[in-house]
Design a protein around this motif. Sequence first.
Motif, short mmCIF file in Angstrom:
data_model
loop_
_atom_site.label_atom_id
_atom_site.label_comp_id
_atom_site.label_asym_id
_atom_site.label_seq_id
_atom_site.Cartn_x
_atom_site.Cartn_y
_atom_site.Cartn_z
N ALA A 192 0.84 -1.21 0.00
CA ALA A 192 0.00 0.00 0.00
C ALA A 192 0.87 1.26 0.00
N ASN A 193 2.20 1.06 0.20
CA ASN A 193 3.13 2.19 0.22
C ASN A 193 2.69 3.25 1.23
N SER A 194 2.27 2.78 2.40
CA SER A 194 1.71 3.72 3.38
C SER A 194 2.17 3.38 4.80
N ARG A 195 2.30 4.43 5.59
CA ARG A 195 2.62 4.28 7.01
C ARG A 195 1.48 3.55 7.70
N PHE A 196 1.85 2.70 8.65
CA PHE A 196 0.89 1.78 9.25
C PHE A 196 0.84 1.95 10.76
N ILE A 197 1.51 2.99 11.26
CA ILE A 197 1.70 3.15 12.71
C ILE A 197 0.40 3.58 13.39
N ASP A 198 0.12 2.97 14.54
CA ASP A 198 -1.02 3.40 15.36
C ASP A 198 -0.56 4.63 16.15
N TRP A 199 -1.04 5.80 15.73
CA TRP A 199 -0.49 7.05 16.28
C TRP A 199 -0.82 7.24 17.76
N SER A 200 -1.87 6.58 18.24
CA SER A 200 -2.21 6.71 19.67
C SER A 200 -1.13 6.06 20.54
N GLN A 201 -0.31 5.18 19.92
CA GLN A 201 0.75 4.50 20.66
C GLN A 201 2.12 5.16 20.40
N PHE A 202 2.14 6.20 19.62
CA PHE A 202 3.43 6.75 19.18
C PHE A 202 4.05 7.63 20.26
N ASP A 203 5.35 7.42 20.50
CA ASP A 203 6.07 8.17 21.53
C ASP A 203 6.89 9.29 20.87
N LEU A 204 6.47 10.53 21.10
CA LEU A 204 7.16 11.67 20.47
C LEU A 204 8.58 11.86 21.02
N ASN A 205 8.85 11.33 22.21
CA ASN A 205 10.18 11.46 22.81
C ASN A 205 11.02 10.20 22.66
N VAL A 206 10.72 9.46 21.63
CA VAL A 206 11.40 8.19 21.39
C VAL A 206 12.93 8.39 21.27
N LYS A 207 13.70 7.44 21.85
CA LYS A 207 15.17 7.54 21.82
C LYS A 207 15.76 6.18 21.41
N PRO A 208 16.88 6.20 20.69
CA PRO A 208 17.51 4.92 20.36
C PRO A 208 18.27 4.37 21.57
N ARG A 209 18.25 3.06 21.69
CA ARG A 209 19.06 2.42 22.73
C ARG A 209 20.41 2.01 22.13
#
Length: 404
Positions: A57-74
């Motif tokens: 579908a060439n489309s983003r599939f992320i559930d935005w209600s679960q998205f963390d705006l302060n996400v950091k790499p480990r």
Amino acid sequence: MLLRKYLKSFPKLQNVLTQKRLAQDYLKVEVTGESLKFPHVWLRDNCQCDACFHRSANSRFIDWSQFDLNVKPRDVSQDANTVKVIWEDGHKSSYQLNWLKFRSFTPESRKTYDMTIYKPTKKTWNKDTFGEAMAKFDYTEILVSDEILHNWLYHLSVYGVSLIQNTPDSDKALDAILEKVAFPKMTHYGAKYTIQTVANNKTNSVAYLPKKLQLHTDLSYYEYGPGVTLLHCEVQAEGDGGANLLSDGYYVADYMKQHHPEQYKLLIDTEVEWRNIGIENGIEFFKLHRSPVINLNKHEELSRIHFSIPQRSSYFPVNIEAVAPWYKAYTTFLELNNQYAAYLKTDPGDILVVDNLRLLHGRNSYEDTTSNVRKLNGAFLDWDEIYSRLRCLTVKLKNLDTIY
Ligand SMILES: [Zn+2]
């Protein structure tokens, strides 16, 4: 809270800490000797794994209600072609370096993307440079060659005008060209229309009279105005009659900005009502659209010209003091367009293609007699469809698969 209050008494220290925090919000990636930065939030948003991105579908599939705006790499690791990120929550992302490079936030990269994928830069012209602007293409070559189809659409987007030659003498000949791009734009005149003199002055459009047609844009009264006008000349009038006048409205707008800045401002600020009322194929229509003559986008770049004398409403939605000065500016705009317009008389077999959101076109009067007739088939295409086809062809011809 306390810390923030405490820091406020040391503004410099606060600044340093904010900058450090911001710097930590980016991931630095080395790509072919260049150090490129990508915000963590953007990287996580654009994770290409099957759970985050639907490939077919060439489309983003992320559930935005679960998205963390302060996400950091480990953890981050990089090899010759790929960057791998393990995020703090354990989610794993992997990015191809050339995919990232194509999306880099540097001004140079953004310019390259804009020109190769988004929209080619337009070049303005006047009657003296019309020769460069007006390219000719062969009807059959457009139909059989992706490269020629691409070149035609690219040229049209840059200069706003082109001529397709050697078109078969048939009312259906336009269809193949329209289908090669996408599909025609429907209007109250249908998917296609015929321009031919209508007897006894009984017409719903002044285009159907042999009289001179002053410079105009087509269907200015449509909010979603037709992007491109295609006029297939099947039968042409003799002599000078029926020749077209073509003016690059963007050239004249730029000229007015430089030489008549106050009038230019009136043409970008004053809303005009464009109007068409009538009956076509037994169906009544009453079209109104309000817009200035010269329209700019949010980058202050020209985005559309509206110009018509017959289809400007007598209702003028402005304060009374604004009326007379606007008429002066409108007249200057028309005079300059006439002054810088090029003449072109199409022959039978020609399709004249004109960017209708940018160019003004007109037509000489001609004598309509049984021995001197003129017949054109007209249709419209939308820029959304033209740019779409152009991008598909660009990706295919230049192997730009990294766009996906
Ligand atoms: Zn993912």
